[in-house]
Write an enzyme that holds these catalytic residues in place. Sequence first.
Site, PDB file in Angstrom:
ATOM      1  N   GLY A   1      -2.671   8.972  -2.746  1.00 48.28           N
ATOM      2  CA  GLY A   1      -3.648   8.299  -3.601  1.00 48.28           C
ATOM      3  C   GLY A   1      -3.757   6.827  -3.261  1.00 48.28           C
ATOM      4  O   GLY A   1      -4.850   6.238  -3.290  1.00 48.28           O
TER       5      GLY A   1
ATOM      6  N   ARG B   1      -8.124  14.598  -7.126  1.00 48.79           N
ATOM      7  CA  ARG B   1      -7.720  13.421  -7.915  1.00 48.79           C
ATOM      8  C   ARG B   1      -8.876  12.425  -8.067  1.00 48.79           C
ATOM      9  O   ARG B   1      -9.676  12.235  -7.154  1.00 48.79           O
ATOM     10  CB  ARG B   1      -6.491  12.771  -7.261  1.00 48.79           C
ATOM     11  CG  ARG B   1      -5.306  13.747  -7.276  1.00 48.79           C
ATOM     12  CD  ARG B   1      -4.081  13.162  -6.647  1.00 48.79           C
ATOM     13  NE  ARG B   1      -3.630  11.969  -7.335  1.00 48.79           N
ATOM     14  CZ  ARG B   1      -2.694  11.152  -6.872  1.00 48.79           C
ATOM     15  NH1 ARG B   1      -2.127  11.398  -5.694  1.00 48.79           N
ATOM     16  NH2 ARG B   1      -2.330  10.106  -7.553  1.00 48.79           N
TER      17      ARG B   1
ATOM     18  N   SER C   1      -4.278   0.979 -13.640  1.00 46.34           N
ATOM     19  CA  SER C   1      -3.872   1.602 -12.382  1.00 46.34           C
ATOM     20  C   SER C   1      -3.780   0.536 -11.307  1.00 46.34           C
ATOM     21  O   SER C   1      -4.740  -0.191 -11.045  1.00 46.34           O
ATOM     22  CB  SER C   1      -4.901   2.662 -11.970  1.00 46.34           C
ATOM     23  OG  SER C   1      -4.843   2.879 -10.572  1.00 46.34           O
TER      24      SER C   1
ATOM     25  N   GLN D   1      -3.524   1.091  -8.233  1.00 39.61           N
ATOM     26  CA  GLN D   1      -4.348   1.471  -7.083  1.00 39.61           C
ATOM     27  C   GLN D   1      -5.776   0.974  -7.271  1.00 39.61           C
ATOM     28  O   GLN D   1      -6.391   0.459  -6.341  1.00 39.61           O
ATOM     29  CB  GLN D   1      -4.324   2.992  -6.901  1.00 39.61           C
ATOM     30  CG  GLN D   1      -2.941   3.502  -6.506  1.00 39.61           C
ATOM     31  CD  GLN D   1      -2.888   5.010  -6.406  1.00 39.61           C
ATOM     32  OE1 GLN D   1      -3.872   5.702  -6.646  1.00 39.61           O
ATOM     33  NE2 GLN D   1      -1.723   5.529  -6.048  1.00 39.61           N
TER      34      GLN D   1
ATOM     35  N   ASP E   1       5.954   6.677 -12.188  1.00 38.75           N
ATOM     36  CA  ASP E   1       6.456   7.542 -11.119  1.00 38.75           C
ATOM     37  C   ASP E   1       7.840   8.104 -11.420  1.00 38.75           C
ATOM     38  O   ASP E   1       8.262   9.091 -10.817  1.00 38.75           O
ATOM     39  CB  ASP E   1       6.489   6.780  -9.786  1.00 38.75           C
ATOM     40  CG  ASP E   1       5.080   6.482  -9.295  1.00 38.75           C
ATOM     41  OD1 ASP E   1       4.139   7.186  -9.703  1.00 38.75           O
ATOM     42  OD2 ASP E   1       4.925   5.534  -8.495  1.00 38.75           O
TER      43      ASP E   1
HETATM   44  C1  S3P Z   1       0.772   3.174  -6.897  1.00 36.36           C
HETATM   45  C2  S3P Z   1       0.301   3.139  -8.189  1.00 36.36           C
HETATM   46  C3  S3P Z   1       0.518   4.209  -9.174  1.00 36.36           C
HETATM   47  C4  S3P Z   1       1.662   5.110  -8.732  1.00 36.36           C
HETATM   48  C5  S3P Z   1       1.571   5.512  -7.289  1.00 36.36           C
HETATM   49  C6  S3P Z   1       1.594   4.284  -6.396  1.00 36.36           C
HETATM   50  C7  S3P Z   1       0.449   2.055  -5.994  1.00 36.36           C
HETATM   51  O1  S3P Z   1      -0.659   4.980  -9.273  1.00 36.36           O
HETATM   52  O2  S3P Z   1       1.697   6.270  -9.547  1.00 36.36           O
HETATM   53  O3  S3P Z   1       2.652   6.350  -6.940  1.00 36.36           O
HETATM   54  O4  S3P Z   1       0.994   2.011  -4.876  1.00 36.36           O
HETATM   55  O5  S3P Z   1      -0.346   1.205  -6.376  1.00 36.36           O
HETATM   56  P1  S3P Z   1      -1.870   4.554 -10.230  1.00 36.36           P
HETATM   57  O6  S3P Z   1      -2.424   3.289  -9.727  1.00 36.36           O
HETATM   58  O7  S3P Z   1      -2.866   5.681 -10.131  1.00 36.36           O
HETATM   59  O8  S3P Z   1      -1.282   4.443 -11.599  1.00 36.36           O
END
Ligand code: S3P
Length: 421
Positions: free
Chosen positions: A87, A115, A160, A162, A308
Amino acid sequence: MRPGAPLRGTCDAPGDKSITQRAILIGALAAGETRITGANDGADARAALRIARDLGVSARARGAGSWVLRGGALRESDRVLDARNSGTALRLSMGLLAAQPFLSILTGDESLRKRPVGRVVEPLRLLGARISARQEDRLPPVAIQGGSLRGAAVRTPVASAQVKSAVLLAAVQAEGASTLEEPEPTRDHTERMLPRFGADLARENGRIRVRGPARLQGTEVRVPGDLSAAAFLIAGALLAPRSDLTIRNVGVNPTRRAFLDLLARSGASLELGDERMLDAEPVADLRVRPGTLRPFQLGAKECGAMIDELPLVAVLAAFAEGESTIRGASELRVKESDRIDAVTRGLRAIGADVEEHADGWSIRGVGRPRGGVVDASGDHRIAMAFLIAGLRARNGVTVTGAEAASVSDPGFLARLRAVRR
Ligand code: S3P
């Protein structure tokens, strides 16, 4: 995995997966050389590296966990870019590519294609991105016709990191100032890293301000150990009697360490030693010894800060004495698997007493569940959480599909074996 030997001695955790992927993708954008050491070697990090290479970045290995990237001149790929199971690789690449003047198509494996990406498409459009995705912009594959962006005020629709990082990677390339606000604070590795590459980024009153376009310049990134991977070893040393384990050089960024805080207040024996900075990130050595966990109640705010670790936290709750509840964690439904469902099935398979909710679980701990056979659901964190349960479950735990662990930690079993004595 069977109960028996304690976890003793000293070991390292794999490089932080989130930080490694950011270093690769920001390094792809930055002119000149980016040297990454201590990088995560899992399949997710390799997916990010492959995307960077497909966009014309040269990446040379310099020994284990060490990469030298030459970026700054991205070009259209003649292939579909494949984020595989990651993701982070997918969503961060969307921000990166929104400002690059060519067409990009991004996809992933069967799990990733289920997703959500609408949460990234929407804020990127505020900056002028031309981007669309399958099923009314909800799911990958994603098509991006990159072009010039303009700064904007963005409020991310979900908490989030991400999504936030995708917006920041677009905003540094946009013309003018952008501001970004998120509903709850999330991991801040991108904000810490971008200024090291020369971005003009400031944080004020819970808001991030970026002035673009930045001329990013390659730099050195030393990646700390991944707390989310160390969490499994920590849990193992808590559960296996006579353990005394020190995990060196683990990232303890305040936006990531809620798991440690939960354990400390629930009665675990946990010490942080030699706290120091590694580039922009705080790290420490963690010493763990067995302890009896008291049950705990977690709500949305705390869940977000250990998202996580929650499958593992649920497993630990099954070994506590009394009822724990974990609520406000509906994001787990859209991770590498539906982690709420996968954990419920796993806990029942090992004989634990669990009630599933739309947004979490109630778990009545019995001290020592029986054990059994658990399916990893193709999800690295489910695989590792239940392998750890095997260190204390009366008859051990067999995990089918345990090779999923290699998404974030290909060395997991070897590391665990090396400290069992
Ligand atoms: C991550 C953000 C989280 C986390 C993922 C890694 C990242 O996801 O669950 O394993 O590297 O920014 P979300 O941004 O969807 O919460």
